[in-house]
Design a protein around this motif. Structure first.
Motif, PDB file in Angstrom:
ATOM      1  N   ALA B 197       0.844  -1.201   0.000  1.00  0.00           N
ATOM      2  CA  ALA B 197       0.000   0.000   0.000  1.00  0.00           C
ATOM      3  C   ALA B 197       0.880   1.253   0.000  1.00  0.00           C
ATOM      4  O   ALA B 197       0.583   2.236  -0.664  1.00  0.00           O
ATOM      5  N   LYS B 198       1.992   1.181   0.749  1.00  0.00           N
ATOM      6  CA  LYS B 198       2.916   2.328   0.748  1.00  0.00           C
ATOM      7  C   LYS B 198       3.478   2.554  -0.656  1.00  0.00           C
ATOM      8  O   LYS B 198       3.606   3.684  -1.112  1.00  0.00           O
ATOM      9  N   ASP B 199       3.813   1.449  -1.318  1.00  0.00           N
ATOM     10  CA  ASP B 199       4.366   1.572  -2.668  1.00  0.00           C
ATOM     11  C   ASP B 199       3.379   2.212  -3.631  1.00  0.00           C
ATOM     12  O   ASP B 199       3.772   2.855  -4.603  1.00  0.00           O
ATOM     13  N   LEU B 200       2.102   2.002  -3.371  1.00  0.00           N
ATOM     14  CA  LEU B 200       1.099   2.664  -4.207  1.00  0.00           C
ATOM     15  C   LEU B 200       1.105   4.175  -3.981  1.00  0.00           C
ATOM     16  O   LEU B 200       0.515   4.924  -4.753  1.00  0.00           O
ATOM     17  N   GLY B 201       1.700   4.598  -2.858  1.00  0.00           N
ATOM     18  CA  GLY B 201       1.738   6.031  -2.568  1.00  0.00           C
ATOM     19  C   GLY B 201       0.833   6.438  -1.413  1.00  0.00           C
ATOM     20  O   GLY B 201       0.631   7.623  -1.172  1.00  0.00           O
ATOM     21  N   VAL B 202       0.289   5.459  -0.686  1.00  0.00           N
ATOM     22  CA  VAL B 202      -0.504   5.791   0.499  1.00  0.00           C
ATOM     23  C   VAL B 202       0.456   6.257   1.591  1.00  0.00           C
ATOM     24  O   VAL B 202       1.499   5.656   1.807  1.00  0.00           O
ATOM     25  N   GLN B 203       0.104   7.368   2.260  1.00  0.00           N
ATOM     26  CA  GLN B 203       0.943   7.883   3.345  1.00  0.00           C
ATOM     27  C   GLN B 203       0.425   7.374   4.677  1.00  0.00           C
ATOM     28  O   GLN B 203      -0.748   7.565   4.985  1.00  0.00           O
ATOM     29  N   PHE B 204       1.290   6.748   5.468  1.00  0.00           N
ATOM     30  CA  PHE B 204       0.882   6.238   6.777  1.00  0.00           C
ATOM     31  C   PHE B 204       1.465   7.115   7.878  1.00  0.00           C
ATOM     32  O   PHE B 204       2.653   7.408   7.862  1.00  0.00           O
ATOM     33  N   HIS B 205       0.604   7.513   8.835  1.00  0.00           N
ATOM     34  CA  HIS B 205       1.051   8.344   9.955  1.00  0.00           C
ATOM     35  C   HIS B 205       0.757   7.615  11.254  1.00  0.00           C
ATOM     36  O   HIS B 205      -0.406   7.352  11.563  1.00  0.00           O
ATOM     37  N   LYS B 206       1.795   7.311  12.032  1.00  0.00           N
ATOM     38  CA  LYS B 206       1.572   6.621  13.305  1.00  0.00           C
ATOM     39  C   LYS B 206       1.331   7.636  14.423  1.00  0.00           C
ATOM     40  O   LYS B 206       1.459   8.841  14.211  1.00  0.00           O
TER      41      LYS B 206
END
Ligand SMILES: Cc1cc2nc3c(=O)[nH]c(=O)nc-3n(C[C@H](O)[C@H](O)[C@H](O)COP(=O)(O)OP(=O)(O)OC[C@H]3O[C@@H](n4cnc5c(N)ncnc54)[C@H](O)[C@@H]3O)c2cc1C
Ligand SMILES: Cc1cc2nc3c(=O)[nH]c(=O)nc-3n(C[C@H](O)[C@H](O)[C@H](O)COP(=O)(O)OP(=O)(O)OC[C@H]3O[C@@H](n4cnc5c(N)ncnc54)[C@H](O)[C@@H]3O)c2cc1C
Ligand code: SF4
Ligand code: SF4
Ligand code: FES
Lengths: 273, 458
Positions: B197-206
């Protein structure tokens, strides 16, 4: 990553830090806490937000065991792996005219934002502050800015009365009346304060510090029994009216991992020194 | 045609109940080929409609038969971006495999095992799907990085939106990270599939607790997200509500599993968070969570681990494979026992008192309901792990009064939209504790509704 922008050593056991954490700072209210992880393997350490501005928060922590000592190894300019918050409910500010703050040890830190809020609203605020020695009395100058009277108690008598905060309180109750007392410190101190206050009919609020993991109401580790009902301190508190809190149960719960905590502290920090 | 279903190799029970390595080892290429050859490639495949995300099952199995695993992966990926996870944890017996035509006369095709094989192959070979994404300017926010949030984020990203995922904890994956143990779902697999999902460009914020660190109102009006998806799961543990429940030694499964899975307490003191359970451990409940707790307790060295369940063996809601593995690992099932009281000394639990139950008439779940007999039995314990279900965490609701929820705290939706326009929800927070794939299905469908919403507003 969260930058430590400033650090101060308050005494041999207690330190102060300012941490850049805009999302924690932005919505923080008196009574909220945060959770820190020092490094990528770190425990989640709950600590009260003492003050905050637009971008950063300050914390005061006692070097107690492994994780708080690890935290104390970090210096200004270093980074913390995780900082999350603001957690818990903001303190419930009651409609009163006089308040007595009672702080034991590092409890002076979580008490500070609440008491200051009362003072800001025009409430008359007195404070009893206790610690092992004179050096362990925290935030005295800061409190002086808004407290009417400050009374001291130290274990060794190096400042104020030699003995416990409860002894000072009992003397005060002979002359003063308070609409509310807020007691924050070690569980045993809070328990005894509440017993005393009951005797003198003083309403008491406390801030509880059970063992926590997530701080979001997910694990149930932080539960306390209040009037026979279960509350999660991280989401229902950490501040509660003292009435009906089962302090004895909470003290046993807090000591559940004593053996492991001592073990890791000796093992890891001992080995590194 | 072979009638026998191809067994997946597993670690020996005597060895595995002392380690946290994965129990089921996965098919070899030969075994996968053998199992694939059993599929009839039905014209109207019943398995596909029984999969909540409708994976083209005969399609991907055909590619395995042709030894084209890459193509098999592409086929699955169209419907499911987490095949290595779902292949491991789906309750296949009640979903795809439960409807496989072969199951009528003999044993169904091991669809889950084959999906896992393909998923693992893709991870090992680092297969990535190159997708053309035509970028849109609109931002969308996803609350929670569990299966619902991940599925929703990937779908929206593929539609071109700028997607930010906000997660309360310090790691991503939700229950996949803090709930399901390593021996069933290694955490590297979760991380790698999230990487997709990150590779698709989704930004994850913890470390972002929506309702605390940022509110829904701020997301919409200050940060200008066009639409929000809530996938915050069902994280609040249910309590037994019996005397003595707050004594030490009594855990909710969430605490116990979080200590071990997320905080790695099994590696204490190398990891600084401890866990302590002693020798005699009672587990209360009969679902996946209870099985995971029991098997984790065994691996931490407990001598006697027993499951207290108020119905009988046939009614256990856990995945069949987990129950079988638990029995092999010497988990003791003490059935038709319902805890009524914890007995302790000085706030430390020592015993659990149970009422002996019998089964009466069926209840609304269709299972025969347990009825008390007023006879009691007491077991000595060092600790107890309560695993009787969860409901949605109330943080979001209390920070967002206008968000409508039902009596049990579940968010009420219509066509995936909540009572707040533009705010959607799915997964356990809507359904109550359910399954990984149902949560993913809900996330995917919500993404379609969100896209529609945004385009209508534009
Ligand atoms: C809401 C809240 C606010 C707090 N605010 C402050 C503060 O402002 N300043 C301050 O110095 N301390 C504060 N504490 C206490 C602080 O979190 C503990 O001192 C710290 O976690 C100890 O960790 P350790 O590894 O250094 O010590 P350990 O040796 O692990 O523990 C020492 C003792 O600390 C307690 N403790 C251990 N782990 C945890 C945990 N995960 N959560 C809570 N308590 C734990 C236990 O009673 C334990 O016996 C607060 C706690 C809570 C819950
Ligand atoms: C121990 C255990 C074993 C299980 N075994 C299986 C199994 O074998 N097979 C199966 O199919 N299902 C299983 N399940 C159920 C399955 O894991 C869940 O149905 C699924 O994870 C639900 O996905 P979700 O995305 O809705 O929620 P979750 O996975 O719960 O994810 C929600 C995420 O949102 C975060 N969050 C919550 N509130 C906020 C907030 N306010 N702000 C930001 N983030 C927030 C949480 O931290 C979490 O990461 C199991 C569950 C457990 C607990
Ligand atoms: S996702 Fe689950 S239900 Fe669907 S085919 Fe795979 S294992 Fe079966
Ligand atoms: S129902 Fe069974 S046999 Fe038919 S396509 Fe699906 S898996 Fe193959
Ligand atoms: S710390 Fe986990 S529920 Fe309060």
């Amino acid at each position: 990553m969260y930058e430590i922008t400033e650090k101060k050593i308050l005494n041999q056991d207690v330190e102060w830090m300012r941490i850049k954490a805009p999302f924690v700072a932005k919505n923080a209210k008196p009574g909220n806490f945060l959770i820190v992880r020092v490094d990528e393997f770190g425990e989640r350490i709950p600590l009260t937000i003492v003050t905050h501005d637009e971008m950063s928060v300050t914390i005061i922590y006692q070097k107690l065991g492994y994780s708080t000592q690890l935290l104390s190894e970090k210096q200004a300019g270093d980074f913390l792996f995780d900082v999350v918050g603001p957690l818990g409910l903001p303190s419930h500010i009651r409609d009163v005219k006089t308040v007595l703050g009672i702080a034991g040890g590092v409890g002076a830190a979580p008490l500070f934002p609440q008491l200051k809020e009362y003072a800001r609203r025009g409430v008359i605020v007195d404070l009893i502050i206790g610690g092992r020695t004179k050096d362990h009395l925290l935030l005295v100058d800061e409190y002086q800015e808004f407290c009417r009277n400050i009374y001291f108690a130290t274990d060794d008598g190096s400042c104020g009365q030699k003995g416990f905060v409860t002894q000072v309180a009992e003397q005060l109750y002979q002359e003063h009346t308070y609409d509310l007392a807020i007691a924050i410190g070690p569980l045993i101190m809070m328990k005894n304060t509440v017993l005393l206050n009951k005797k003198y009919n003083v309403l008491t609020d406390v801030s509880l510090n059970p063992i926590m993991i997530d701080g979001t109401g997910m694990c149930g580790n932080c539960r306390v029994t209040i009037n026979g009902k279960t509350k999660f301190a991280c989401v229902d508190g950490p501040d509660f009216p003292a009435e009906g809190i089962d302090f004895d149960e909470l003290m046993v719960r807090q000591n559940y991992y004593k053996e492991e905590e001592n073990h890791i502290c000796r093992l890891k920090l001992g080995a590194r020194k | 045609m072979r009638a026998d279903r191809t067994k997946m190799p597993v670690q020996d029970p005597e060895i595995r109940n002392c380690n946290f390595d994965e129990v089921a080892l996965g098919y070899t290429p030969e075994l996968a080929m053998l199992e694939a050859s059993r599929c009839l490639e039905c014209k109207n495949p019943r398995c596909v409609s029984a999969c909540p995300v409708n994976i083209d099952i005969p399609g991907f199995i055909k590619h395995i038969k042709d030894a084209n695993i890459e193509e098999a992966y592409h086929t699955i990926y169209q419907s499911n971006i987490l095949p290595a996870i779902c292949g491991r944890v789906c309750p296949q017996e009640t979903q795809c495999e439960g409807s496989c035509i072969l199951g009528i006369k003999s044993k169904s095709v091991a669809i889950g095992a084959l999906e896992r094989y393909v998923g693992d192959y893709a991870l090992k070979q680092n297969l990535s799907i190159q997708e053309e994404i035509s970028e849109k300017e609109e931002k969308v926010a996803i609350i929670g990085s569990g299966p619902a949030g991940i599925a929703c984020s990937a779908s929206l990203r593929r539609l071109g939106y700028q997607v930010d995922v906000f997660e309360a904890l310090h790691e991503f994956g939700g229950v996949l990270k803090y709930g399901i143990p390593d021996f069933r779902l290694p955490k590297e697999i979760v991380d790698k599939e999230i990487q997709n999902a990150k590779d698709l460009g989704v930004q994850f914020h913890k470390n972002m607790i929506v309702g605390k660190s940022i509110t829904i109102d701020q997301l919409l009006h200050e940060y200008h997200y066009k639409s929000i998806f809530i996938g915050s799961g069902a994280g609040l543990p249910k309590s037994l509500g019996i005397p003595g429940e707050n004594m030490t030694g009594i855990y909710f499964a969430n605490e116990f599993l979080t200590r071990v899975n997320l905080m790695k307490a099994n590696r204490f003191p190398a990891a600084p968070t401890p866990v302590r359970i002693g020798n005699n451990v009672a587990i209360v409940g009969g679902g996946n969570v209870a099985m995971d707790a029991a098997r984790t307790a065994k691996r931490l060295g407990a001598k006697n681990v027993f499951v207290l369940y108020r119905r009988d063996m046939t009614a256990l809601p856990a995945r069949q494979e987990e129950v079988e593995h638990a029995i092999e690992e010497q988990i003791d099932f003490r059935l038709l026992r319902n805890p009524v009281e914890f007995i302790g000394e000085n706030y430390v639990v020592k015993q659990v008192k149970c009422e002996v139950m019998i089964l009466g008439d069926p209840d609304e779940s269709g299972r025969r309901s347990p009825v008390g007999t007023n006879t009691f039995e007491t077991f000595d314990i060092d600790s107890c792990i309560i695993s009787i279900g969860q409901s949605p965490n109330p943080i979001l609701k209390s920070a967002t009064p206008e968000l409508e929820v039902d009596r049990r705290g579940r968010i009420i939706v219509s066509n995936h939209q909540t009572s707040i326009p533009g705010v959607f929800a799915g997964g356990d927070v809507v359904s109550g504790a359910a399954t990984v794939i149902l949560a993913m299905g809900a996330g995917k469908e919500a993404a379609i509704s969100m896209d529609q919403f945004i385009r209508e507003r534009a």
